[in-house]
Design a protein around this motif. Structure first.
Motif, mmCIF file in Angstrom:
data_model
loop_
_atom_site.group_PDB
_atom_site.id
_atom_site.type_symbol
_atom_site.label_atom_id
_atom_site.label_comp_id
_atom_site.label_asym_id
_atom_site.label_seq_id
_atom_site.Cartn_x
_atom_site.Cartn_y
_atom_site.Cartn_z
ATOM 1 N N UNK A 3 -1.384 -11.415 15.309
ATOM 2 C CA UNK A 3 -2.700 -10.798 15.240
ATOM 3 C C UNK A 3 -3.618 -11.646 14.372
ATOM 4 N N UNK A 4 -4.915 -11.583 14.634
ATOM 5 C CA UNK A 4 -5.868 -12.308 13.792
ATOM 6 C C UNK A 4 -5.792 -11.794 12.364
ATOM 7 N N UNK A 5 -5.721 -10.465 12.228
ATOM 8 C CA UNK A 5 -5.541 -9.833 10.922
ATOM 9 C C UNK A 5 -4.542 -8.701 11.091
ATOM 10 N N UNK A 6 -3.584 -8.610 10.173
ATOM 11 C CA UNK A 6 -2.582 -7.545 10.242
ATOM 12 C C UNK A 6 -2.395 -6.923 8.868
ATOM 13 N N UNK A 7 -2.646 -5.614 8.778
ATOM 14 C CA UNK A 7 -2.353 -4.834 7.580
ATOM 15 C C UNK A 7 -1.089 -4.034 7.873
ATOM 16 N N UNK A 8 -0.055 -4.250 7.072
ATOM 17 C CA UNK A 8 1.240 -3.638 7.336
ATOM 18 C C UNK A 8 1.639 -2.736 6.165
ATOM 19 N N UNK A 9 1.468 -1.420 6.348
ATOM 20 C CA UNK A 9 1.856 -0.403 5.350
ATOM 21 C C UNK A 9 1.286 -0.739 3.972
ATOM 22 N N UNK A 10 -0.008 -1.005 3.919
ATOM 23 C CA UNK A 10 -0.648 -1.442 2.673
ATOM 24 C C UNK A 10 -1.032 -0.236 1.817
ATOM 25 N N UNK A 11 -0.590 -0.256 0.569
ATOM 26 C CA UNK A 11 -0.976 0.750 -0.416
ATOM 27 C C UNK A 11 -1.499 0.036 -1.650
ATOM 28 N N UNK A 12 -2.407 0.696 -2.358
ATOM 29 C CA UNK A 12 -2.944 0.137 -3.596
ATOM 30 C C UNK A 12 -3.178 1.272 -4.586
ATOM 31 N N UNK A 13 -2.576 1.146 -5.758
ATOM 32 C CA UNK A 13 -2.730 2.134 -6.822
ATOM 33 C C UNK A 13 -3.298 1.448 -8.055
ATOM 34 N N UNK A 14 -4.354 2.041 -8.622
ATOM 35 C CA UNK A 14 -4.958 1.518 -9.843
ATOM 36 C C UNK A 14 -4.583 2.411 -11.020
ATOM 37 N N UNK A 15 -4.374 1.798 -12.172
ATOM 38 C CA UNK A 15 -4.133 2.558 -13.396
ATOM 39 C C UNK A 15 -5.484 2.947 -13.998
#
Length: 313
Positions: A3-15
């Protein structure tokens, strides 16, 4: 073919001082080569976090992102060469003119003798007569055009436009979209985030909607509109008075313009009867088909799942 761009199960947590904040929660989507893809969502939905991770400016707490098969963390240089990003913020070096700025940007990607493409960018973006102007001398709209040119100077296969037309004039919008549409026809993949939903509806073949860090809608633009085709919108102007409370909670109000979702002729008659019965006089009454803004508001007003509400706290 990746794929040109692939996001795979992306999570982001900030403190944060109040505890961990989940900005992205298990986001997965693939953008095919040559797509014009829209990423929509209200402020705080996670769009900026997702773009920052794609650009390599932030690390995901979990998951993986690739550009043309190159991992943005493990193979940053290769991934970055395939990306051209137009940021929301207007950032520039005040010590150089426009052409010098683009030559320096070319050098970051190891490109020499790039003047032919720089000339084409200047001409296509209406900057040819500003080539020798210092960046400090440019208006806000012209600086925005230079940002676009900087993002495209290395001819990236994937172009990311993060609110590119926010606060700019109509002329720039038209110039930008004509040029970007041409690049897309030539095979470039485009990822657009915007609050101008009419632009997304006109340009994007497929759209994802983010809400509190999760994808809550992902489909072809035509299919999203088709699902809303059973609904129409009663639109009218109300110069004096206020809608009854039961109607006001359903209405979208912009100044004196009122819009209410409707499904059939009988519902329209009942609504107009209720409005006139309340002593109000609707003007400029018309019925229109639901558009992407109506779809967006419908999706965003849907109840938040319990687990999603817990993430948002």
């Amino acid at each position: 073919m990746p794929a040109a761009v692939s996001f795979q199960s992306v999570s982001k947590t900030y403190a944060t001082p109040r505890g961990p904040l989940r900005a992205l929660d298990d986001v997965s989507l693939d953008i095919a080569e040559g797509e014009f893809f829209g990423l929509l969502g209200p402020n705080g939905a996670g769009k900026t976090s997702l773009i920052s991770i794609l650009a390599g400016l932030a690390r995901p707490s979990a998951g993986r992102v690739t550009v043309g098969g190159s991992d943005v963390q493990a193979d940053y240089a290769a991934a970055r060469r395939k990306l051209g990003i137009v940021p929301q913020e207007t950032v520039f070096d005040p010590f150089f003119n426009v052409r010098e700025t683009l030559r320096i940007q070319s050098g970051y990607f190891g490109l020499r003798n790039n003047d032919a493409w720089i000339d084409e960018l200047l001409e296509s973006l209406g900057l040819a007569d500003k080539a020798t102007a210092n960046m400090r001398q440019l208006s806000g709209g012209m600086k925005r055009r230079v940002l676009v040119a900087q993002a495209l100077v290395h001819k990236p296969p994937v172009i990311v436009l993060d609110e590119p037309t926010a606060g700019v004039d109509v002329e720039l919008r038209q110039t930008l979209w004509q040029f970007v549409a041409r690049l897309n026809r030539d095979g470039h993949t485009v990822l657009l985030t915007t609050h101008y939903l009419e632009e997304a509806e006109a340009l994007c073949g497929r759209i994802a909607m983010l809400k509190q860090g999760r994808i809550v809608a992902l489909d072809c633009t035509s299919e999203l509109l088709r699902k809303a085709s059973g609904s129409s919108v009663l639109q009218f102007r109300l110069e004096r008075g206020e809608l009854p409370r039961d109607l006001a909670v359903r209405a979208r109000t912009t100044g004196s313009m009122i819009q209410l979702p409707v499904h059939n002729a009988r519902e329209i008659e009942l609504l107009l009867g209720s409005i006139r019965g309340a002593g109000l006089a609707p003007e400029d009454v018309e019925i229109r088909r639901a558009d992407l803004e109506d779809v967006f508001l419908q999706v965003m007003s849907a109840p938040v799942p319990i687990e999603l509400a817990q993430v948002a706290r």
